[in-house]
Scaffold this active site. Structure first.
Site, short mmCIF file in Angstrom:
data_model
loop_
_atom_site.label_atom_id
_atom_site.label_comp_id
_atom_site.label_asym_id
_atom_site.label_seq_id
_atom_site.Cartn_x
_atom_site.Cartn_y
_atom_site.Cartn_z
CG ASP A 97 -8.32 14.02 -2.47
OD1 ASP A 97 -7.35 13.70 -3.19
OD2 ASP A 97 -9.45 14.27 -2.93
CD GLU A 104 7.75 2.21 15.14
OE1 GLU A 104 6.69 2.36 14.49
OE2 GLU A 104 7.80 1.62 16.23
#
Lengths: 421, 421
Positions: free
Chosen positions: A154, A361
């Site tokens: 998480d 990217e």
């Protein structure tokens, strides 16, 4: 009755395996004197059901191209993944107890030194975008039967790269990809941003085009159902599992201050007593279907020769286009600038093996890493300066010994009128 | 009638300004022979209404601490921002026409060489996270009246850093922050991932805790209403504006192949004819309220001296805690590892000036850059290896001449048992 009984047997099996995974996660980290047992305990039920009920993986043949892929994006839960390898019979108990020792293959975070580990993880937010690459490759050039399972922490959902992965996975409709989110509420130094707000996680993930199934990550039947639905879904699926960090050990459950700490010997003895340590055993893991990848054409490329000076990017485009024509295992990825990097030349030659990654990217480099895991030969391109957006992914790719090719155009001291950005 | 007439006058004003911004965007890029006129035209209506109707900025006093902040996250729309400066009377027409010429302050992408530019942009996905930093500073240590407006391109929403910003802005409830999304459907090489699916953008943004207002970005009354609601909102707001790239010029509108291309002289003449070029004028921009920042205590820190060797991170924690006690303009940021970097020492001393950035290194560095824009002295820390996640943000911070301090712990050849990740 028969069905209920079979279901009972199945759940008993999961329960036994989950207990063993917890016990071994504690044993190996206590033997090491360091590691992340509590981060392993929260996901033990999820991984037990996956390993014994849903994963298709021949641990005796890690190179089987039909094997499913399992990546711990939360690589610090390495005690759990090593305990799984032991439960599957891939490593011995003796080796398990070499965890984090000098010379052991069982490093603090998983690396492909182990044949069942696709890529190195540990730097967070990378496993899911790499999984996108494996799933993309499985869907398009390979048409492979494998499913890609990623255990996501998480805390790491704060990384933008995770949302690049959700974005791209949703856009490409990667039904062969499942993210299993271990929502244990606690990060390293305290509560996560969203704590146990599983509805918030699910809303975000759905908005990015995925199915999201919210469950109690310790309800074995619910986990079983969710994993089954995930494999059968027509869209990428996230299982948002509310879990308890340190689950199964009274003095660890949901406690702050235990991240990245091994139990001492007395604490471990107490924990094993609570868990009810029984004799460890080997569990059956389903084998993958028989399948071989397509026999890709691999002929020598007809590369141009140049009498006059030529822009490097123009030559790059022509070269990868020639490679793409000659070799069907070559793929190209570009971050929304293919008309400048000339990667578009490849797209014209082999459109089905060209991957538009948009301006993401990190996801692009991660996808290249994922594609080489399954034997493709990726070329990824953008403006040179923008590869630094993926700096840490490139660093981790080196640790993974990933076989990728990155081509940055517009490099040099100055690019002139556009200015320094 | 009076109201309708006033509204009419107001809309006429916006229309005149929008036309002038379009004309000047084309004129300066054509004079330069390069640049991004079509990316400027799509946002011209949005920026005209902002400048003439909502921005509070004294262009004669760029240093006024009460000034609003406007950042072009899509920095390539520099012709538009320079046209705005000209319309506001900040620069002359002569200077406007030096755009992209050697020695001009008007570089291809905006930099703080210009007093009205907070930070350099151009590398995409950075303006919004920097805006989060300016808004955070405005909300907490400064309690400033300024509002932060960020023009965001649709292509750059593929960058994970944008979602780190939406995540953090939502979590912190930055009601003083507005993202204006210019959804013009076309990136550099072709259509964006979501094209004109404004509902998808809005759903994602709302899931991250923001208000989202979907409008036609060329409907001046709708833009006016949305900007007013955004400033008055109790939550951060995104205006999701459907726009047309090249809007206002028939042969540019929604056409591929025009990204980053200036019109030649004949094309420019045709475009100006279509737009109805009139004599340029200066437009009034509302002044900010009178306000000065709090008189921060700035006393010399009582720094510890050490007789014995001490871990650098321990000394770092003690030093910034001492600095924080002595100087109220010092702030600290950490990426969820403050118990390891010892930034938690600062948190104990000055909790209101400590910013938990969770595991989002790009957002952390961007927030530090944003905070120094408004005079704070930021220290940001995480493990050294993870600063590379923000490599390009650090590069751009240098171009911005940003005054920030980054402290990476756990550096060196190897960190031992945890392994190389």
């Amino acid at each position: 009755m028969a069905t209920a009984s079979r279901a009972g047997t199945r759940l008993d099996l999961y329960r036994d395996l989950a207990r063993q995974l917890r016990v071994d996660s504690i044993r190996c980290s206590t033997a090491a004197g360091s590691g992340h047992p509590t981060s392993s305990l929260s996901a033990a039920d999820l991984m037990a059901v996956l390993l014994a009920g849903h994963l298709r993986y021949d641990y005796a043949n890690a190179d089987d191209p039909a094997n499913d892929h399992l990546i711990f994006s939360k690589g610090h839960a390495s005690p759990l993944v090593y305990a799984m390898f032991r439960a599957a019979g891939a490593i011995t108990d003796e080796e398990l107890l070499t965890f984090r020792k000098l010379g052991s293959r069982l490093e603090g975070h998983p690396t492909p030194l182990l044949p069942w580990v696709d890529v190195a993880t540990g730097s967070l937010g990378q496993g899911l975008p790499i999984g996108v690459g494996i799933a993309l490759a499985g869907k398009r050039p390979l048409a492979a039967p494998y499913h890609v399972w990623i255990l996501v922490g998480d805390s790491e959902t704060a990384e933008g790269s995770i949302w690049e992965a959700f974005d791209h996975g949703g856009h490409e409709g990667l039904s062969n990809l499942t993210a299993i989110l271990d929502i244990n509420r606690l990060g390293q130094r305290g509560p996560t941003e969203l704590q146990w707000d599983t509805a918030a996680y699910a809303a975000r993930i759905r908005a990015f085009g995925w199915d999201a199934i919210v469950i109690d990550g310790h309800d074995l039947a619910a986990v079983d159902d969710a994993l089954g639905r995930a494999r059968g879904s027509e869209r990428p699926t996230a299982i948002v599992a509310k879990t308890v960090k340190g689950k199964g050990v009274s003095f660890l459950e949901d406690k702050e201050g235990w991240h990245g700490k091994a139990l001492d010997k007395d604490q471990a003895a107490q924990a094993l007593k609570e868990l009810g340590a029984e004799r460890a055993r080997t569990f059956d893991v389903a084998k993958p279907p028989r399948w071989m990848p397509p026999a890709f054409k691999r002929t020598p490329p007809h590369l141009a020769t140049y009498g006059e000076p030529v822009a490097t990017r123009k030559a790059y485009g022509e070269a990868i286009a020639a490679l793409g024509a000659a070799r069907e295992d070559v793929v190209a990825l570009d971050a929304e600038v293919s008309n400048s990097t000339h990667a578009e030349d490849f797209k014209k030659t082999a459109p089905d093996r060209f991957f538009e990654m948009y301006i993401a990217e990190q996801q692009m480099v991660a996808a290249a890493v994922g594609m080489q895991v399954v034997g493709l030969v990726p070329f990824a391109s953008t403006f040179a300066a923008f590869f630094t957006r993926a700096y840490d992914f490139i660093r981790m790719a080196a640790i993974s010994r990933a076989n990728i090719r990155l081509s940055g155009s517009h490099a040099g001291v100055s690019i002139g009128e556009d200015g320094p950005s």
